[in-house]
Design a protein around this motif. Structure first.
Motif, mmCIF file in Angstrom:
data_model
loop_
_atom_site.group_PDB
_atom_site.id
_atom_site.type_symbol
_atom_site.label_atom_id
_atom_site.label_comp_id
_atom_site.label_asym_id
_atom_site.label_seq_id
_atom_site.Cartn_x
_atom_site.Cartn_y
_atom_site.Cartn_z
ATOM 1 N N GLY A 184 0.835 -1.206 0.000
ATOM 2 C CA GLY A 184 0.000 0.000 0.000
ATOM 3 C C GLY A 184 0.869 1.256 0.000
ATOM 4 O O GLY A 184 0.589 2.229 -0.707
ATOM 5 N N SER A 214 1.681 4.153 -2.966
ATOM 6 C CA SER A 214 1.239 5.511 -2.630
ATOM 7 C C SER A 214 1.986 6.586 -3.409
ATOM 8 O O SER A 214 1.539 7.728 -3.497
ATOM 9 C CB SER A 214 1.471 5.794 -1.142
ATOM 10 N N LEU A 272 -1.087 4.388 -6.961
ATOM 11 C CA LEU A 272 -2.223 4.816 -6.132
ATOM 12 C C LEU A 272 -2.026 6.206 -5.537
ATOM 13 O O LEU A 272 -2.595 6.526 -4.492
ATOM 14 C CB LEU A 272 -2.450 3.792 -5.005
ATOM 15 N N SER A 273 -1.232 7.039 -6.196
ATOM 16 C CA SER A 273 -0.944 8.348 -5.591
ATOM 17 C C SER A 273 -2.194 9.229 -5.497
ATOM 18 O O SER A 273 -2.227 10.184 -4.729
ATOM 19 C CB SER A 273 0.158 9.062 -6.370
ATOM 20 N N GLU A 274 -3.210 8.888 -6.277
ATOM 21 C CA GLU A 274 -4.433 9.700 -6.190
ATOM 22 C C GLU A 274 -5.481 9.111 -5.247
ATOM 23 O O GLU A 274 -6.558 9.678 -5.071
ATOM 24 C CB GLU A 274 -5.038 9.908 -7.587
ATOM 25 N N LEU A 275 -5.176 7.953 -4.663
ATOM 26 C CA LEU A 275 -6.101 7.364 -3.690
ATOM 27 C C LEU A 275 -5.871 8.061 -2.350
ATOM 28 O O LEU A 275 -4.910 7.793 -1.650
ATOM 29 C CB LEU A 275 -5.837 5.858 -3.554
ATOM 30 N N ARG A 276 -6.764 9.008 -2.027
ATOM 31 C CA ARG A 276 -6.528 9.851 -0.858
ATOM 32 C C ARG A 276 -7.739 9.884 0.057
ATOM 33 O O ARG A 276 -8.863 9.962 -0.412
ATOM 34 C CB ARG A 276 -6.163 11.268 -1.310
ATOM 35 N N PHE A 277 -7.484 9.829 1.369
ATOM 36 C CA PHE A 277 -8.583 9.823 2.338
ATOM 37 C C PHE A 277 -8.098 10.238 3.729
ATOM 38 O O PHE A 277 -6.905 10.357 3.967
ATOM 39 C CB PHE A 277 -9.230 8.423 2.398
ATOM 40 N N TYR A 332 -6.256 15.450 0.978
ATOM 41 C CA TYR A 332 -6.233 14.244 1.807
ATOM 42 C C TYR A 332 -4.928 13.491 1.547
ATOM 43 O O TYR A 332 -4.287 13.673 0.512
ATOM 44 C CB TYR A 332 -7.446 13.360 1.480
ATOM 45 N N THR A 377 -2.261 10.050 1.257
ATOM 46 C CA THR A 377 -2.214 8.736 0.604
ATOM 47 C C THR A 377 -2.264 7.635 1.673
ATOM 48 O O THR A 377 -2.295 7.924 2.872
ATOM 49 C CB THR A 377 -0.880 8.588 -0.152
ATOM 50 N N ILE A 378 -2.222 6.381 1.222
ATOM 51 C CA ILE A 378 -2.173 5.257 2.169
ATOM 52 C C ILE A 378 -0.968 5.437 3.091
ATOM 53 O O ILE A 378 -1.063 5.312 4.310
ATOM 54 C CB ILE A 378 -2.040 3.912 1.414
#
Ligand code: PFF
Length: 471
Positions: A371, A375, A379-384, A399, A401-402
């Protein structure tokens, strides 16, 4: 390192024997404390939290909260002489409370797994920077070129993944074979050698033309910029850098002979760890300003400043290669502390051999670490969840990244929570006789520890946690 002849005066002895000397214990704990936290994370977090005020709060956290938590962990470990989960359960019952205190050990095991999952990714960057340094790509490179090298590398999922795999392989190998002895010996020369190279770098940064600006950034507090979020970051960093709040130091304390002074040993580790972190800051920030970089750059900060410094100095190719090798060793000795509680637990509770446990836990950590590998690329745009500053202007604008989330939740939430429960246990649940016995009698030092462990440390942690989560 561990000998079976601990003098215990009729007390419990550890199944695994005892440290042969006070120095062996200090080296092991220093090896766990000094790592990426000092040289990679401290400057990057300080930079993102505005410098001066953060650094002062961090130092206060180290002295007033970190030190008593570390002493509590060691004394609990030495009294229980088992792995952290079993020790907390045993002492919980013995002190007339409950066996449920074992869950504090449980939080530590989980925290260790998650921390190593991203720690290994950064350690992989360090490994990759050894051949890069040797190839001479940094020699005479400009700031743009060095940044581009870092971004091209982290942008490639397979290169970062490969480096993470190699680092986890090295960690599993050592844990499985139980050859910590060799690594403890490495600490003996690694910490002084690292210190020496930091001083060489300091000489360079003093001459960089922006030393004053760097020092000002690091030590002049701009209180108006201090938020509860940055106070929490300072507290989390204090826990992370000292390896406390998750039972690693407790596990090491289990092998400590009775006559060793816990206060003295803790003091030595805290001082060594703090000196290296501050030196790292004194090296990095002048270089940041001299090269027009931003202190809030983020996780790449030292990978973009140090190669520049090495690239501009005589003998830089050699210094740079040696430096990254030493940093990899520092990360390696820290990784052992992170994985030890989980491995010890599998061995003792599920009848696994050490090698099986190391492969199972190491494999799990490797997988979770993917993960963090992704990041920086796929998945650099998977943000939360957690908010971060992406452009280094001090405003949290996106937000995380993982990677950012795992880092935040472990360092800033799990470690302080673990530390809170550990000091409450040592200060309130354990009776005065037990703790005074471990800390060498009820003198002045003991009284100071007790006030800090009962009141200041738990209240401080609670206030910071509540305010930071609410704001
Ligand atoms: N203290 C290590 C560092 O500063 O790099 C990180 C760490 C190691 C945290 C071991 C926790 C631990 F148990």
């Amino acid at each position: 390192m561990l000998s079976k002849q601990g003098s215990d005066g009729g007390k419990r002895t550890s199944l695994h024997g005892h440290w042969s000397s006070r120095m062996a214990f200090i080296l092991a704990v220093t090896g766990s404390a000094v790592g990426l936290g000092n040289i990679w994370k401290f400057p990057y977090i300080a930079g993102q939290n505005g410098g001066g005020a953060f650094v002062l709060v961090y130092l206060l956290c180290v002295v007033l909260i970190g030190m008593p938590v570390m002493m509590s962990e060691i004394l609990i470990g030495r009294r229980g002489r088992r792995n952290p989960i079993a020790t907390m359960e045993l002492l919980g019952k013995e002190e007339g409370s409950s066996g449920n205190w074992k869950w504090v050990g449980g939080i530590g095991v989980v925290a260790g797994i998650f921390i190593l999952s991203y720690y290994s990714v950064v350690a992989g960057w360090v490994l990759a920077y050894v051949p890069k340094s040797m190839s001479g790509v940094f020699a005479g490179a400009t700031s743009e070129q060095v940044s581009a090298i870092f971004e091209n590398f982290t942008g490639s999922w397979w290169q970062v993944g490969l480096a993470h795999t190699v680092f986890m392989g090295l960690t599993i190998f050592v844990v499985a074979r139980g050859v910590e002895r060799g690594l403890e010996q490495a600490v003996r020369f690694m910490v002084p050698a690292l210190l020496f190279l930091m001083l060489v770098l300091l000489g360079y940064s003093i001459n960089s033309g922006s030393f004053g600006e760097g020092v000002e950034f690091l030590f002049t507090p701009k209180w108006e910029d201090l938020t509860w979020g940055s106070v929490l970051a300072a507290l989390g960093q204090a826990f992370f850098t000292l390896s406390i709040g998750m039972g690693a130091v407790m596990a090491y304390g289990a092998y400590l002979p009775e006559e060793t002074s816990i206060t003295g040993a803790s003091g030595a580790v805290v001082i060594a760890d703090t000196i290296i972190a501050i030196l790292a800051g004194l090296v990095i920030f002048p270089l940041v300003f001299a090269n027009g970089l931003s202190p809030g750059e983020g996780a790449g900060l030292v990978f973009e400043t140090l190669p520049l410094a090495f690239g501009g100095m005589a003998g830089g190719v050699v210094f740079s290669s040696v430096f990254f090798v030493l940093l990899a060793f520092a990360a390696w000795t820290s990784a052992l502390g992170l994985v030890e509680p989980a491995v010890a637990w599998l061995v003792e509770h599920h009848n696994r051999t050490r090698a099986q446990a190391a492969v199972m836990i190491g494999g799990l950590i490797w997988f979770v670490g993917l993960g963090s590998v992704l990041s920086f690329n796929v998945l650099s745009e998977l943000r939360f969840l957690v908010r971060v500053d992406t452009d280094g202007d001090g405003v949290k604008d996106a937000y995380g990244t993982i990677f950012n989330n795992v880092d935040f939740l472990t360092s800033n939430i799990m470690l302080p929570l673990g530390g809170l429960l550990i000091t409450v246990f040592a200060g309130w649940v354990m009776c005065r006789n037990s703790t005074a016995d471990e800390l060498g009698g009820a003198g002045t030092t003991y009284r100071i520890w007790r006030v800090l462990a009962r009141f200041l440390a738990p209240l401080g942690i609670l206030i910071v946690l509540i305010n930071a989560v609410m704001s």
